[in-house]
Motif scaffolding. Structure first.
Motif, PDB file in Angstrom:
ATOM      1  N   ASP A  39       0.811  -1.225   0.000  1.00 36.81           N
ATOM      2  CA  ASP A  39       0.000   0.000   0.000  1.00 36.81           C
ATOM      3  C   ASP A  39       0.840   1.269   0.000  1.00 36.81           C
ATOM      4  OD1 ASP A  39      -2.750  -1.197   0.312  1.00 36.81           O
ATOM      5  OD2 ASP A  39      -1.812  -1.990   2.127  1.00 36.81           O
ATOM      6  N   ILE A  40       1.993   1.235   0.656  1.00 37.82           N
ATOM      7  CA  ILE A  40       2.798   2.449   0.859  1.00 37.82           C
ATOM      8  C   ILE A  40       4.252   2.139   0.560  1.00 37.82           C
ATOM      9  CG2 ILE A  40       3.551   4.185   2.541  1.00 37.82           C
ATOM     10  CD1 ILE A  40       0.943   3.251   4.184  1.00 37.82           C
ATOM     11  N   ALA A  43      -1.398  -1.815  -4.488  1.00 38.33           N
ATOM     12  CA  ALA A  43      -2.840  -1.715  -4.619  1.00 38.33           C
ATOM     13  C   ALA A  43      -3.228  -0.372  -5.229  1.00 38.33           C
ATOM     14  CB  ALA A  43      -3.491  -1.867  -3.243  1.00 38.33           C
ATOM     15  N   ASP A  44      -4.339  -0.344  -5.965  1.00 38.23           N
ATOM     16  CA  ASP A  44      -4.881   0.931  -6.414  1.00 38.23           C
ATOM     17  C   ASP A  44      -5.171   1.784  -5.186  1.00 38.23           C
ATOM     18  OD1 ASP A  44      -4.720  -0.063  -8.943  1.00 38.23           O
ATOM     19  OD2 ASP A  44      -6.888  -0.210  -9.279  1.00 38.23           O
ATOM     20  N   ALA A 101       1.492   9.923 -14.077  1.00 35.08           N
ATOM     21  CA  ALA A 101       1.362   8.622 -14.734  1.00 35.08           C
ATOM     22  C   ALA A 101       0.493   7.649 -13.948  1.00 35.08           C
ATOM     23  CB  ALA A 101       2.751   8.013 -14.946  1.00 35.08           C
ATOM     24  N   LEU A 102       0.532   7.732 -12.611  1.00 29.42           N
ATOM     25  CA  LEU A 102      -0.144   6.739 -11.781  1.00 29.42           C
ATOM     26  C   LEU A 102      -1.486   7.215 -11.230  1.00 29.42           C
ATOM     27  CD1 LEU A 102       2.945   5.400  -9.789  1.00 29.42           C
ATOM     28  CD2 LEU A 102       1.950   4.528 -11.915  1.00 29.42           C
ATOM     29  N   GLY A 103      -1.853   8.444 -11.552  1.00 27.50           N
ATOM     30  CA  GLY A 103      -3.103   8.984 -11.034  1.00 27.50           C
ATOM     31  C   GLY A 103      -4.324   8.181 -11.433  1.00 27.50           C
ATOM     32  N   ALA A 104      -4.301   7.571 -12.608  1.00 31.58           N
ATOM     33  CA  ALA A 104      -5.453   6.790 -13.058  1.00 31.58           C
ATOM     34  C   ALA A 104      -5.737   5.613 -12.131  1.00 31.58           C
ATOM     35  CB  ALA A 104      -5.215   6.294 -14.490  1.00 31.58           C
ATOM     36  N   ARG A 122      -5.489  12.022   0.409  1.00 35.06           N
ATOM     37  CA  ARG A 122      -5.963  11.361  -0.814  1.00 35.06           C
ATOM     38  C   ARG A 122      -6.047  12.299  -2.009  1.00 35.06           C
ATOM     39  NH1 ARG A 122      -9.666  12.245   2.874  1.00 35.06           N
ATOM     40  NH2 ARG A 122     -11.539  13.456   2.381  1.00 35.06           N
ATOM     41  N   TRP A 123      -6.145  13.624  -1.786  1.00 37.30           N
ATOM     42  CA  TRP A 123      -6.292  14.590  -2.876  1.00 37.30           C
ATOM     43  C   TRP A 123      -5.009  15.406  -3.067  1.00 37.30           C
ATOM     44  CZ3 TRP A 123      -9.242  14.071  -6.719  1.00 37.30           C
ATOM     45  CH2 TRP A 123      -9.679  15.125  -7.508  1.00 37.30           C
ATOM     46  N   VAL A 124      -3.917  14.903  -2.509  1.00 39.01           N
ATOM     47  CA  VAL A 124      -2.625  15.584  -2.615  1.00 39.01           C
ATOM     48  C   VAL A 124      -1.683  14.690  -3.403  1.00 39.01           C
ATOM     49  CG1 VAL A 124      -0.673  16.552  -1.347  1.00 39.01           C
ATOM     50  CG2 VAL A 124      -2.980  16.684  -0.373  1.00 39.01           C
ATOM     51  N   THR A 125      -1.232  15.171  -4.552  1.00 38.12           N
ATOM     52  CA  THR A 125      -0.278  14.394  -5.340  1.00 38.12           C
ATOM     53  C   THR A 125       0.571  15.326  -6.190  1.00 38.12           C
ATOM     54  OG1 THR A 125      -0.037  12.371  -6.681  1.00 38.12           O
ATOM     55  CG2 THR A 125      -1.721  13.961  -7.392  1.00 38.12           C
ATOM     56  N   GLY A 126       1.798  14.895  -6.474  1.00 38.00           N
ATOM     57  CA  GLY A 126       2.717  15.689  -7.278  1.00 38.00           C
ATOM     58  C   GLY A 126       3.293  16.886  -6.558  1.00 38.00           C
TER      59      GLY A 126
END
Length: 260
Positions: A88-89, A138-139, A178-181, A239-243
Motif C-alpha cells: 500500500d505504501i 494496490a490501487d 502517470a499513476l493517477g489513473a 488522498r487529494w494531494v499528489t505531485g
C-alpha cells in the motif's frame, strides 16, 4: 495519529535515522512495515524490535542499492514477507550514506565514480523500485520520496547530491501524473538539517548554532518531524494531494533573520 490499520508499507533505508522514525511511525499507525536495510543487519533488527515492542508489526528486508540485482533482491524479500498481501505504501528514503561522496561534491573535487555512486543509490534505485513494485501495489496506494533542502539552497560541496534530489522531485511529479489513473498518489518530503545518528556535521556546536539561526522555527529538525509529514501523505487524509513537495525544514533559509 493517522489510521493505517490493514495497510502494508516498505520504507527503504529504515535501519537508522529518519528511515527508522518513519518505519516506527507507520507501524504505530497500524501498518505492517518492511524495514529495508543495505548492510547493517543489527540496526535493522533494532528497528524491527522497537516496532514490535510498541505493539506493531514489521520484518527486515535486505538489498544493497547500487549493486547488481539490488531491486530484484529487495522485491524477493518483500514478497516473501508480505505473504500474499499487496503493498500500500512505498517510502523511498534510502540515500547515499557515504559522507565522503556527499561532502566531496564540489565541482573541482567530484569524481565520476562518486557521481555514479550517488546517482545509482539516490535516483536509479528509487525509480526502478517503483517500477518493480507497481504490480504489487494496490490501487489507491501511496509513494513518498524523501528529497532535501539541497534542491533549493545552493551548497557548492553537494552538487551531485543536490542534482540527485532534484531528479527525484521531477520523478515524483512525473509518476504522480502517470499513476493517477490508479488512484496512486506520489509526493515528496524535503527535510533540512535533521538530528540523526548518521548526520555527523550536526555534532559540531558551531554548525548547530549557525543552522538553528538560519531556521525560522529556531531549532534543528527531529526525525519525528519528518516521519509525521510522511505519515500524513501516506494516510487517507492526503488522498487529494499528489505531485507536491512538502517542505519539512522548519523554514530553513527563508530570508534574513534580522528582519524579525
Amino acid at each position: 495519529m493517522t489510521d493505517l490499520k490493514g495497510k502494508t508499507a516498505l520504507v527503504t533505508g529504515a535501519s537508522k535515522g529518519m528511515g527508522r522514525a518513519i518505519a516506527q511511525r507507520l507501524a504505530g499507525d497500524g501498518a505492517l512495515v518492511a524495514v529495508h536495510y543495505g548492510r547493517d543487519a543489527e540496526a535493522a533488527k533494532e528497528t524491527v524490535a522497537a516496532i514490535e515492542q510498541a505493539g506493531g508489526e514489521a520484518f527486515p528486508v535486505r538489498a544493497e542499492f547500487g549493486t547488481d540485482g539490488d531491486v530484484r533482491t529487495l522485491l524477493t524479500g518483500l514478497t516473501a514477507g508480505l505473504q500474499g498481501l499487496s503493498l500500500d505504501i512505498l517510502v523511498n528514503n534510502a540515500a547515499c550514506g557515504n559522507q565522503e561522496t556527499v561532502r566531496a561534491g564540489s565541482v573541482d573535487r567530484l569524481t565520476p565514480e562518486q557521481f555514479d555512486e550517488v546517482f545509482a543509490i539516490n535516483v536509479k534505485a528509487p525509480l526502478f523500485l517503483v517500477q518493480a513494485a507497481l504490480p504489487l501495489m494496490a490501487d489507491g496506494g501511496r509513494v513518498v520520496n524523501i528529497s532535501s533542502l539541497a534542491t533549493r539552497v545552493a551548497l557548492p560541496y553537494q552538487i551531485a547530491y543536490a542534482m540527485t534530489k532534484g531528479a527525484l522531485e521531477v520523478m515524483s511529479r512525473t509518476l504522480a501524473n502517470a499513476l493517477g489513473a490508479r488512484g496512486i498518489t506520489v509526493n515528496t518530503v524535503s527535510p533540512g538539517a535533521t538530528d540523526t545518528d548518521v548526520t555527523d556535521t550536526l555534532r559540531d556546536p558551531e554548525i548547530r548554532t549557525v543552522l538553528t539561526g538560519l531556521t525560522a522555527l529556531g531549532r534543528i529538525g527531529r526525525p519525528a518531524d519528518i516521519a509525521d509529514a510522511v505519515a500524513f501523505l501516506a494516510s487517507d487524509d492526503a488522498r487529494w494531494v499528489t505531485g507536491n513537495v512538502i517542505d519539512a525544514t522548519g523554514g530553513a533559509y527563508l530570508g534574513p533573520m534580522w528582519a524579525r
